[in-house]
Enzyme design. Structure first.
Site, PDB file in Angstrom:
ATOM      1  N   ASN A 175       0.876  -1.183   0.000  1.00 15.07           N
ATOM      2  CA  ASN A 175       0.000   0.000   0.000  1.00 15.07           C
ATOM      3  C   ASN A 175       0.911   1.230   0.000  1.00 15.07           C
ATOM      4  O   ASN A 175       1.509   1.557   1.016  1.00 15.07           O
ATOM      5  CB  ASN A 175      -0.875  -0.051   1.266  1.00 15.07           C
ATOM      6  CG  ASN A 175      -1.671   1.223   1.465  1.00 15.07           C
ATOM      7  OD1 ASN A 175      -1.784   2.051   0.560  1.00 15.07           O
ATOM      8  ND2 ASN A 175      -2.223   1.379   2.662  1.00 15.07           N
ATOM      9  N   LYS A 198       0.056   4.233  -0.175  1.00 18.00           N
ATOM     10  CA  LYS A 198      -0.608   5.390   0.456  1.00 18.00           C
ATOM     11  C   LYS A 198      -0.454   6.624  -0.438  1.00 18.00           C
ATOM     12  O   LYS A 198      -0.461   6.495  -1.656  1.00 18.00           O
ATOM     13  CB  LYS A 198      -0.059   5.623   1.860  1.00 18.00           C
ATOM     14  CG  LYS A 198      -0.021   4.347   2.694  1.00 18.00           C
ATOM     15  CD  LYS A 198       0.230   4.601   4.132  1.00 18.00           C
ATOM     16  CE  LYS A 198       0.340   3.290   4.864  1.00 18.00           C
ATOM     17  NZ  LYS A 198       0.291   3.411   6.293  1.00 18.00           N
ATOM     18  N   HIS A 220      -9.357   0.992   5.317  1.00 14.73           N
ATOM     19  CA  HIS A 220      -8.042   1.131   5.952  1.00 14.73           C
ATOM     20  C   HIS A 220      -8.197   2.047   7.161  1.00 14.73           C
ATOM     21  O   HIS A 220      -8.980   2.997   7.138  1.00 14.73           O
ATOM     22  CB  HIS A 220      -7.042   1.713   4.941  1.00 14.73           C
ATOM     23  CG  HIS A 220      -5.637   1.670   5.461  1.00 14.73           C
ATOM     24  ND1 HIS A 220      -5.158   2.587   6.363  1.00 14.73           N
ATOM     25  CD2 HIS A 220      -4.612   0.817   5.211  1.00 14.73           C
ATOM     26  CE1 HIS A 220      -3.897   2.303   6.646  1.00 14.73           C
ATOM     27  NE2 HIS A 220      -3.539   1.226   5.962  1.00 14.73           N
ATOM     28  N   GLU A 271      -6.536   4.412   8.234  1.00 12.65           N
ATOM     29  CA  GLU A 271      -6.307   5.844   7.957  1.00 12.65           C
ATOM     30  C   GLU A 271      -7.562   6.465   7.329  1.00 12.65           C
ATOM     31  O   GLU A 271      -7.858   7.631   7.567  1.00 12.65           O
ATOM     32  CB  GLU A 271      -5.065   6.013   7.061  1.00 12.65           C
ATOM     33  CG  GLU A 271      -3.792   5.778   7.870  1.00 12.65           C
ATOM     34  CD  GLU A 271      -2.593   5.310   7.080  1.00 12.65           C
ATOM     35  OE1 GLU A 271      -2.618   5.368   5.840  1.00 12.65           O
ATOM     36  OE2 GLU A 271      -1.623   4.853   7.719  1.00 12.65           O
ATOM     37  N   GLU A 316      -5.049  -5.260  10.757  1.00 13.23           N
ATOM     38  CA  GLU A 316      -4.013  -4.255  10.950  1.00 13.23           C
ATOM     39  C   GLU A 316      -4.245  -3.527  12.273  1.00 13.23           C
ATOM     40  O   GLU A 316      -5.046  -2.577  12.332  1.00 13.23           O
ATOM     41  CB  GLU A 316      -4.049  -3.231   9.814  1.00 13.23           C
ATOM     42  CG  GLU A 316      -3.834  -3.842   8.450  1.00 13.23           C
ATOM     43  CD  GLU A 316      -3.260  -2.819   7.479  1.00 13.23           C
ATOM     44  OE1 GLU A 316      -2.209  -3.086   6.915  1.00 13.23           O
ATOM     45  OE2 GLU A 316      -3.865  -1.745   7.323  1.00 13.23           O
ATOM     46  N   GLY A 339       2.748   2.005  10.739  1.00 10.44           N
ATOM     47  CA  GLY A 339       3.673   3.123  10.550  1.00 10.44           C
ATOM     48  C   GLY A 339       4.408   3.533  11.810  1.00 10.44           C
ATOM     49  O   GLY A 339       5.041   4.583  11.847  1.00 10.44           O
ATOM     50  N   SER A 382       3.776  -2.459  10.281  1.00 10.33           N
ATOM     51  CA  SER A 382       5.239  -2.454  10.399  1.00 10.33           C
ATOM     52  C   SER A 382       5.877  -3.791  10.023  1.00 10.33           C
ATOM     53  O   SER A 382       6.817  -4.257  10.680  1.00 10.33           O
ATOM     54  CB  SER A 382       5.662  -2.015  11.805  1.00 10.33           C
ATOM     55  OG  SER A 382       5.202  -0.702  12.064  1.00 10.33           O
ATOM     56  N   GLY A 416       2.854  -1.223   4.261  1.00  8.33           N
ATOM     57  CA  GLY A 416       2.870   0.199   3.935  1.00  8.33           C
ATOM     58  C   GLY A 416       4.274   0.663   3.593  1.00  8.33           C
ATOM     59  O   GLY A 416       4.772   0.443   2.487  1.00  8.33           O
TER      60      GLY A 416
END
Ligand code: PEP
Length: 252
Positions: free
Chosen positions: A12, A14, A98, A100, A168, A174, A214, A235
């Site tokens: 991903n 992003k 997701h 985010e 996740e 992240g 991560s 990510g």
């Protein structure tokens, strides 16, 4: 017991990537030719790069996904992109829900489910994300949260062919913090059980359940070796060919 699903490593990107950065993808494509991993590999670039990425990966084993979509197929929604448009650009899958998007755009389970339905209508695979926050984990609610997100986000037409689940934990995205293999095993086992109850007979055991948070070359083999982990949603480490290759190498 159902046969283990073929693993998937999905990157991903992003909100990262310009045309000038596609050299990393060229390196990955070249490496994939020789490595022949036993997993599927997907790149989810920003929507602006889907058609460029699709042109580059054509002829390789790399698939292209998108990062979100609108729940409707077309209409007066300035700035939004629909699942048929993403398919038209070259995507075969779309991430939905997701964390985010759930945090930045306040996307609810109901909206995520409507997006997943749109993804399915377009004939694409929905990668539905679930996961608890640090506070929810601390309060001992991780399994309860994940159960509620699955129940609320999974469309009734979901099958192992059109749906992938990504677990996740929000606190691991992240941050450099990774769930322990024991944590991952516990939640993935729970997701597998819940899918068995929510999906038509036999489907829940075949759905791919990815771990994300991560994932790096250093921890990929351990995490991918956990029961009911059928790959990863990656990510930061998907942006550099060397790091992403290191993760795919868990299946070489
Ligand atoms: C993600 O965004 O889906 C993710 C897992 O990010 P990272 O690997 O950077 O933690």
């Amino acid at each position: 017991m159902a046969k283990a699903p073929k693993p998937l490593i999905a990157g991903n990107w992003k909100m990262n990537g310009l045309q000038r950065d596609l050299g990393e993808l060229r390196k990955l494509i070249a490496w994939m030719r020789g490595a022949s991993p036993s997993c599927d590999v997907m790149i989810c670039p920003p929507a602006t790069l889907i058609s460029d990425v699709k042109s580059l990966v054509t002829g390789s084993r790399i698939k292209v996904g998108a990062q979100t979509c609108h729940a409707q197929d077309s209409g007066a929604h300035t700035g939004d992109i629909s699942a048929p448009m993403l398919k038209n650009a070259g995507a075969s899958a779309v991430i939905a829900g997701h964390s985010e998007r759930r945090a930045d755009h306040k996307e609810s389970d109901k909206q995520v489910r409507a997006q997943a339905e749109a993804i399915h209508r377009a004939g694409l695979t929905a990668i539905i994300c679930v996961g608890e926050t640090a506070g929810e984990r601390k309060a001992g609610k991780a399994l309860k949260i994940v159960s509620a997100q699955l129940k609320g986000s999974l469309p009734s037409g979901a099958t192992a062919r059109n749906t992938v689940i990504a677990y996740e934990p929000v606190w691991a995205i992240g941050t450099g913090l990774t769930a322990t293999p024991e944590d991952v095993a516990r939640v993935h086992r729970h997701i597998r059980t819940r899918l068995g109850a929510l999906m038509p007979a036999g489907e829940g055991g075949k759905v791919r359940i990815l771990y994300g948070g991560s994932v790096k070359p250093e921890n990929a083999a351990t995490l991918m070796g956990v029961a009911n982990v059928d790959g990863a949603l990656v990510g930061g480490a998907s942006l550099k060919a060397k790091d992403f290759q290191g993760i795919i190498s868990a299946y070489v």
